[in-house]
Every structure is written in structure tokens, then in C-alpha cells.
Design an enzyme around this catalytic site. Structure first.
Site, PDB file in Angstrom:
ATOM      1  N   ARG A   1     -23.574  -2.312   1.774  1.00  7.26           N
ATOM      2  CA  ARG A   1     -24.377  -2.317   0.544  1.00  7.26           C
ATOM      3  C   ARG A   1     -24.389  -0.929  -0.087  1.00  7.26           C
ATOM      4  NH1 ARG A   1     -28.653   0.337  -1.748  1.00  7.26           N
ATOM      5  NH2 ARG A   1     -29.603   0.466   0.333  1.00  7.26           N
TER       6      ARG A   1
ATOM      7  N   HIS B   1     -29.655  10.684   2.568  1.00  9.13           N
ATOM      8  CA  HIS B   1     -28.341  10.970   2.011  1.00  9.13           C
ATOM      9  C   HIS B   1     -27.940  12.392   2.384  1.00  9.13           C
ATOM     10  CE1 HIS B   1     -27.611   7.532  -0.940  1.00  9.13           C
ATOM     11  NE2 HIS B   1     -28.701   7.213  -0.269  1.00  9.13           N
TER      12      HIS B   1
ATOM     13  N   CYS C   1     -26.421   6.111  -5.151  1.00 14.00           N
ATOM     14  CA  CYS C   1     -27.207   5.214  -5.989  1.00 14.00           C
ATOM     15  C   CYS C   1     -26.670   5.227  -7.410  1.00 14.00           C
ATOM     16  CB  CYS C   1     -28.677   5.638  -5.974  1.00 14.00           C
ATOM     17  SG  CYS C   1     -29.728   4.663  -7.065  1.00 14.00           S
TER      18      CYS C   1
END
Length: 324
Positions: free
Chosen positions: A16, A224, A255
């Protein structure tokens, strides 16, 4: 700072978060990667996101990925999916995915970019998402995005993150996770926020579940590695008592609605760090390195994993073949 846990549960988010910023990858290629990830022994895999295919074309095959996961039966890992709305939650449970993550951004700027709603509006929707998931016999985790910083609003006031966390529990969340969406957190800030959340919300978590007030809050973390501090932040979180961490194979990710955000911490590097420190994950490192190499092949470019290049000190790199 407490004693290190004996085990940390890693949720693999490469399918994802690792792919959502990339050009769409064919479903059959994703299924190959899914099979490689299952072979690592990872206990949890985030399959996909049930979001608008116009906004995130790479996730347009969400139902197909849910169908592919059913082939593993009840003996495989826990499969989950991310949603950004009650509609996404309905699509997820209709596809058979009942472990659901719902994102609420602590910062309005990111929330408006991500879901076209303020933080307060997105938080209010938690109750409906929880009802949909619970009616299907599932569990809901609320992930608090931009828990430390926002690409639009700057540093996130910890009080905002705490209010979102408390509000999510009040509206039916079964667990929480805090996310460093743009990779700006540092270990000291991680420890400070996690300590505050635990101190202020653990009693509430017990009350919301009808359990004794001392019951621990299930709190995960998502980092991250945009500025190179992702693993250090993950280590700080573990030292602060977090035993559930997200990571993406090969260090892919980012993102679409957070300018400048780049890859997640790499699953194989997190496994290496934890295992060498005496913390178990149940993940086979050789299999994880093989899956990381496959991820690079499927995406068509190198990831951000140093371990994939160098290899474990006891093993040769699957990329270079050189022992270290």
C-alpha cells in the site's frame, strides 16, 4: 525508558504505502510480491487502500488484492486495508477485509489535502467507520497522520495529536498508531509524544473497552526515512514501549498528498536492527531481502534499503552477491 520487549509485531505496508506513489503496478505482479511477503513470516500485511482510484490510481485494484489474499486462508498473516472515509470502509468489508485502518490527520492542512475535510470533520467520521467495521466483526485502528509535523502547517501541536487520539477512542477505535508522515521526527520528539499519549490515554482506553483503567493502550507507530532518522525513531518508539511498527519492503513509499515525503523505513532493515538487539519479529531476514529485491524488480527502480545493497554481515547481498 523501560526494558526492551521480547517481540515487536511488524506490519508490512509495502503493497500500500510502498506502491501508492508509484505508477500503477499490475495486480499479478503485486500478487507475486504478496506471496514473497507471506513467505517472510511477517504477522501483518496491509494489502491495499480502499480510496478513490482517481486520486490514487495505484490502488484501483483494491478488491482484486483482497481476493488474492483469501487464497492464503486462515493460516496466513492478518491482512488489512487502509481507508479514508466511511465509503472506503464499506468497500473494504464488502471485499472481505475486516482489519481496517482509518486515517485522521492531526493537522488541518494535510487533512484538507488528503481527504478534503478538516481534522475535526475527519475525526467525526470515525464513529461511522467504526460502526461499519464492527458490524462486520472487524477491528478498527485509527492512524494519526502528521502526528509530529505537517508539510503545510509546520510543527503539529502535541495537544492536537492527543485530542485526535482521545477522540478516536471515544468514537470506537480499537487501537491507535501515530505516523511521521513526512519523515521529520527525531528520537527525542518521538519518545516525548509517545510517553504523553500513554500517560494520558491508557486509562481512557481501558474505560472505552469496559476494561480496568490500568489496561495498556495498543499504540503503533509508522515512520518515514525521509531525513535518515526513521530507524532511530523506530528504536526510540520501541524503547518507549511501542511493540507494533509499520515498515515497507525495500524502503519504498511516500504520501501523494504530502509534498516531499519519501520512503518508509525498510522492513528488512528494521528486522536486522531488532533481531541483532535481541528483539524477535518472527520474520526471516533472508526471505525479506529476497522480497525487497523482488519489489525493486516490480517497481522498476532501486528502493532505499542499504541492507539490500550491503547484505547482512553474515550473508551476501542478493543484489551484489558480495559478502560483508
Amino acid at each position: 525508558m523501560g526494558a526492551l520487549p521480547r517481540r515487536v509485531r511488524i506490519r508490512e505496508v509495502g503493497l500500500r504505502d510502498g506502491l501508492q506513489n508509484e505508477a500503477p503496478v499490475a495486480t499479478d505482479a503485486k500478487v507475486r510480491l504478496l506471496e514473497a511477503l507471506v513467505a517472510t513470516g511477517v504477522p501483518r500485511i496491509e494489502l491495499t487502500a480502499f480510496v478513490s482510484p482517481r486520486a490514487v490510481p495505484a490502488m484501483a485494484d483494491a478488491a482484486g488484492m483482497a481476493a488474492a489474499a483469501r487464497a492464503f486462508g486462515d493460516d496466513g498473516p492478518e491482512f488489512s486495508a487502509l481507508v479514508a472515509s466511511p465509503g472506503g470502509a464499506r468497500r473494504a468489508v464488502d471485499a472481505g477485509v475486516t482489519a481496517v485502518e482509518y486515517v485522521v490527520s492531526a493537522a488541518d492542512g494535510h487533512s484538507l489535502a488528503n481527504v478534503k475535510a478538516t481534522t475535526g470533520e475527519a475525526l467525526e467520521r470515525t464513529a461511522e467507520v467504526a460502526r461499519i467495521v464492527h458490524d462486520a466483526g472487524g477491528r478498527l485502528e485509527v492512524i494519526i497522520a502528521t502526528a509530529w509535523d505537517c508539510p503545510f502547517d509546520g510543527p503539529t501541536d502535541p495537544e492536537r495529536t492527543l485530542r485526535v487520539a482521545a477522540g478516536a477512542l471515544q468514537r470506537g477505535a480499537d487501537s491507535l498508531a501515530v505516523a511521521d508522515t513526512i519523515g521529520t521526527a527525531t528520537p527525542g520528539r518521538v519518545t516525548t509524544l509517545i510517553d504523553r499519549i500513554r500517560a494520558e490515554l491508557a486509562p481512557q482506553a481501558g474505560r472505552e473497552r469496559g476494561a480496568p483503567a490500568a489496561q495498556d493502550l495498543t499504540l503503533g507507530a509508522h515512520f518515514h526515512n525521509t531525513r535518515g532518522a526513521g530507524l532511530a525513531c523506530a528504536w526510540a518508539a520501541v524503547q518507549a514501549g511501542v511493540t507494533e511498527l509499520d515498515a515497507a519492503i525495500g524502503g519504498f513509499g511516500g504520501c501523494p498528498f504530502a509534498p516531499g515525503a519519501s520512503g518508509n523505513i525498510a522492513t528488512e532493515e528494521l528486522v536486522y536492527l531488532l533481531a541483532d538487539s535481541g528483539v524477535g519479529t518472527g520474520i526471516d531476514l533472508d526471505a525479506a531481502l529476497a522480497a525487497a529485491a523482488l519489489a525493486e524488480e516490480i517497481v522498476g527502480k532501486p528502493g532505499a534499503s542499504n541492507l539490500l545493497r550491503a547484505g547482512d554481515r553474515k550473508r551476501a547481498s542478493p543484489i551484489t552477491g558480495a559478502a560483508t
